[in-house]
Write a protein that holds these residues in place. Structure first.
Motif, PDB file in Angstrom:
ATOM      1  N   GLU A   1     -77.676 -30.356  -3.298  1.00  0.00           N
ATOM      2  CA  GLU A   1     -77.919 -29.358  -4.574  1.00  0.00           C
ATOM      3  C   GLU A   1     -78.048 -29.955  -5.675  1.00  0.00           C
ATOM      4  OE1 GLU A   1     -75.442 -29.815  -2.342  1.00  0.00           O
ATOM      5  OE2 GLU A   1     -73.505 -29.972  -3.235  1.00  0.00           O
ATOM      6  N   GLU A   2     -77.855 -31.369  -5.862  1.00  0.00           N
ATOM      7  CA  GLU A   2     -78.154 -31.830  -7.249  1.00  0.00           C
ATOM      8  C   GLU A   2     -79.621 -32.142  -7.573  1.00  0.00           C
ATOM      9  OE1 GLU A   2     -76.139 -35.757  -6.415  1.00  0.00           O
ATOM     10  OE2 GLU A   2     -77.049 -36.040  -8.532  1.00  0.00           O
TER      11      GLU A   2
ATOM     12  N   HIS B   1     -77.086 -36.980   1.924  1.00  0.00           N
ATOM     13  CA  HIS B   1     -76.254 -37.977   1.290  1.00  0.00           C
ATOM     14  C   HIS B   1     -76.581 -39.455   1.611  1.00  0.00           C
ATOM     15  CE1 HIS B   1     -72.066 -35.617  -0.042  1.00  0.00           C
ATOM     16  NE2 HIS B   1     -73.490 -34.751  -0.441  1.00  0.00           N
TER      17      HIS B   1
ATOM     18  N   ARG C   1     -76.520 -31.526   4.753  1.00  0.00           N
ATOM     19  CA  ARG C   1     -76.115 -31.971   3.834  1.00  0.00           C
ATOM     20  C   ARG C   1     -75.449 -33.170   3.715  1.00  0.00           C
ATOM     21  NH1 ARG C   1     -72.810 -27.097   1.053  1.00  0.00           N
ATOM     22  NH2 ARG C   1     -72.657 -28.053  -0.707  1.00  0.00           N
ATOM     23  N   ARG C   2     -74.599 -33.720   4.918  1.00  0.00           N
ATOM     24  CA  ARG C   2     -73.993 -34.798   5.016  1.00  0.00           C
ATOM     25  C   ARG C   2     -75.208 -35.952   5.245  1.00  0.00           C
ATOM     26  NH1 ARG C   2     -68.569 -34.242   6.352  1.00  0.00           N
ATOM     27  NH2 ARG C   2     -68.428 -32.491   7.919  1.00  0.00           N
TER      28      ARG C   2
ATOM     29  N   ASP D   1     -78.824 -40.680  -1.042  1.00  0.00           N
ATOM     30  CA  ASP D   1     -77.782 -41.206  -2.048  1.00  0.00           C
ATOM     31  C   ASP D   1     -77.678 -40.026  -3.141  1.00  0.00           C
ATOM     32  OD1 ASP D   1     -78.809 -44.592  -2.043  1.00  0.00           O
ATOM     33  OD2 ASP D   1     -77.524 -43.552  -0.814  1.00  0.00           O
ATOM     34  N   HIS D   2     -78.033 -38.906  -2.897  1.00  0.00           N
ATOM     35  CA  HIS D   2     -77.813 -37.612  -3.683  1.00  0.00           C
ATOM     36  C   HIS D   2     -77.348 -36.423  -3.021  1.00  0.00           C
ATOM     37  CE1 HIS D   2     -79.979 -38.711  -7.676  1.00  0.00           C
ATOM     38  NE2 HIS D   2     -80.023 -39.852  -6.734  1.00  0.00           N
ATOM     39  N   SER D   3     -76.669 -35.430  -3.573  1.00  0.00           N
ATOM     40  CA  SER D   3     -76.457 -34.442  -2.827  1.00  0.00           C
ATOM     41  C   SER D   3     -77.603 -33.423  -2.876  1.00  0.00           C
ATOM     42  CB  SER D   3     -75.244 -33.717  -3.242  1.00  0.00           C
ATOM     43  OG  SER D   3     -75.296 -33.057  -4.695  1.00  0.00           O
TER      44      SER D   3
END
Lengths: 311, 321
Positions: A131-132, A123, A119-120, A127-129
């Motif tokens: 989950e989004e 990012h 997940r890191r 430039d997004h998570s």
């Protein structure tokens, strides 16, 4: 005229899984124009007679060859990537293609810290998570399950509350047997499956079997995200062994074939030994041997090296 | 800005020894405890605990728990913990209890940075052998559960990039829900729990530009149910933590029978962060300083401790006496 043995070898060299670079070099590289022409004429499955009088290479076969030539490169790159970047890229691609099973695989077979790392990396790369992006892209009933799975940060210790596990097994059983509502749309099912620790869930699945006589896999719709989720959590090695079997079958499509690279590269440092043993148990032949028979060239050698590390 | 006043040089060993002396014998010297711990930051407090453990083979926290009482003890206990541990404990208490404590969980989920939230969740695993998500999930239901679990699980992107057109379309989704035109809570939960804070604030700004009123104003008034209430709190926390905390303090102080839990929580968790800004907001809003309000509403060692954390300058004289 080309030697018949050479023709066979060359055909094999680029009609399988990966490309036999050495044969291509030693045979094709030596052929004169007439030999290459008779090769083209002799193989209507690759070449067809164009109306303007030349043997034209079938577009689909060129595309096929591109995939096959790239297999070694893709495997090597995937192997070299930091595991976090690797998983982040795999997840992104899976999301784009709608391959929810791969998202489930990553979310459920990695440890809590490994998933966090992915997940890191996500990012940084996008430039997004994650989950989004999953929440935004998935618009069907899979959304809640998938978002919760990629966001999970499960407890990984040994403590399991047997009473709660039994109660939750009952809840699961009722939800799955309920003909009126799909289990994936049941809040309690999603809560249990996406928040409980893996050890707790294994206990739940055991109680489930005791209570209902059947396993969750038997009762769930095959190929559903929920089914994959439970398989990945209860027994990663069985799940991965199944995927490898599909990949190594003659009828495997491109997606199945890519799974071979993905599973072996991502599991070479984790479950590879258990997966090999499970594969051997289920199919009577060792994984290495099957890979030897089914794949070609540098790709084959690379995979065999990775698998051998588990021995 | 932080409010605590910390001396330039401190010695963890000396502090540990002085704290020991304060606890020995009959009764406890609370002044010493306040004057030391109230002027140490998180790193220093950790060093003191380590030094104390090494010298006396005892956990300082346990010692203090046994020596102190009441609201003072609760405040000192929360203060002396590592921030991650503190958040884990606050969350655990909140997850176990019923209604009003859900704001604590929303605060932690929405105000902490992604890394702080993560540290809290790790500390939670270690302490309670459960994940925070599973405890929150198993005690809540419906859309309220979905929102709370999603807020707690998220690991938001922490960059400043903003997609302006997305902000517009998502502001619209929020507006439709607030106006009662749509009951689709899924989309609202999705937006609030997955978007980065920068993106969300851009969305809230678009909301204000388009509809005249800020989204928090549109949401206020009596929330219909716990889901709406949670939504309101989450948005306030994301939009302006300082304004949110000012309100929490104001309500806690004005309430009949002060809400010490809330006061302690805000002051202890923000003293090293933005308590100064909260203080300024409080003063502007209430025409009285926060120190003054706390002085009136609390008493004893608990009061002195809070004022110390607030960086109340008048206390310097108190210590010299």
């Amino acid at each position: 005229m080309a030697l018949p043995g050479d023709l066979d070898a060359l055909t094999k060299a680029f009609s399988g899984f990966g490309v036999d670079e050495n044969s291509i070099i030693s045979i094709l590289g030596k052929w004169h124009p007439e030999q290459r022409k008779s090769f083209r004429k002799g193989f209507p499955q690759f070449f067809r007679e164009d109306k303007r009088l030349f043997e034209r290479w079938d577009e689909r076969h060129i595309a096929f060859l591109e995939h096959e030539f790239l297999r070694f490169k893709n495997a090597m790159v995937l192997w070299t990537l930091h595991p976090w970047e690797r998983d982040a890229r795999l997840a992104k691609e899976a999301l784009a293609k709608g391959d929810y099973d791969i998202l489930v695989e990553i979310a459920c077979t990695r440890s809590s810290e490994e998933l966090l790392g992915a997940r890191r990396a996500y990012h940084s790369l996008f430039d997004h998570s994650i989950e989004e992006d999953v929440a935004y892209s998935v618009n069907d009933s899979n959304r809640n399950l998938l978002v919760a799975l990629v966001s999970s940060y499960r407890y990984e210790g040994a403590r399991v509350n047997e009473e709660i596990a039994e109660t939750e097994a009952k809840t699961l059983s009722e939800a799955i047997k309920n003909a009126e509502k799909r289990p994936i749309e049941n809040e309690e099912v999603v809560r249990i499956i996406t928040t409980r620790s893996k050890l707790h869930l294994k206990a739940v699945f055991n109680y489930y079997k005791e209570i209902s006589g059947t396993t969750t896999e038997e009762d769930l719709e095959e190929g559903s995200s929920l089914s994959y989720t439970i398989q990945c959590i209860s027994s990663p090695k069985t799940y991965f062994s199944k995927i490898l079997a599909s990949a190594l079958k003659g009828s495997a499509d491109e997606k199945n074939k890519q799974a071979l690279t993905r599973v072996i590269v991502t599991q070479a440092d984790s479950y590879m030994k258990e997966i090999s043993e499970e594969y051997h148990k289920q199919h009577g032949v060792s994984l290495s041997q099957k890979i030897e028979e089914t794949t070609n060239g540098n790709y084959k050698d690379f995979l065999l090296t990775l698998v051998a590390r588990g021995d | 800005m932080a409010t605590i006043i910390v001396p330039d040089h401190t010695s963890p060993v000396e502090d540990a020894e002085n704290l020991r002396k304060a606890c020995e014998g009959w009764g406890t010297n609370e002044n010493t405890i306040v004057s030391i711990l109230g002027h140490r930051n998180a790193v220093q407090r950790k060093q003191i605990r380590q030094a104390y453990e090494e010298i006396y083979q005892e956990d300082l926290i346990k010692r203090l728990e046994s020596e102190l009482k009441g609201e003072f003890e609760k405040a000192v206990y929360r203060w002396i913990l590592d921030p991650a541990d503190r958040d884990a404990i606050l969350a655990h208490v909140a997850a176990r209890n019923a209604k009003s404590d859900n704001r604590t969980i929303i605060e932690i989920a929405c105000i902490r940075s992604p890394e702080e939230l993560l540290a809290a969740k790790r500390a939670y695993h270690f302490r309670y052998k459960h994940s925070l998500e599973e405890d929150v999930a198993s005690r809540t239901t419906g859309d309220f559960r979905k929102l709370l679990v999603a807020l707690v699980s998220t690991y938001r992107y922490d960059g400043d990039e903003v997609d302006v057109s997305l902000a517009g379309s998502e502001a619209k989704i929020l507006h439709n829900m607030i106006e009662g035109k749509s009951f689709n809570h899924e989309e609202v939960i999705r937006i609030l729990s997955t978007r980065s804070k920068a993106q969300l604030n851009a969305t809230f700004n678009r909301y204000k530009d388009t509809h005249g009123a800020s989204i928090t104003k549109s949401l206020s008034g009596n929330p219909a149910d716990e889901f709406s209430e949670a939504l309101c709190i989450a948005i306030q926390c994301i939009r302006s933590p300082q304004k949110y905390f000012e309100k929490v303090l104001r309500n806690a102080i004005n309430k009949v029978g002060t809400d010490e839990d809330a006061i302690t929580r805000v002051i202890v968790t923000r003293a090293e962060k933005d308590l100064k800004d909260i203080k300024d907001l409080y003063h502007k809003r209430n025409n009285a300083s926060l120190e003054h309000a706390i002085s009136k509403d609390t008493s004893g060692d608990y009061k002195i401790f809070l004022l110390t954390l607030l960086g109340d300058p008048s206390l310097i004289l108190y210590y010299l006496s």
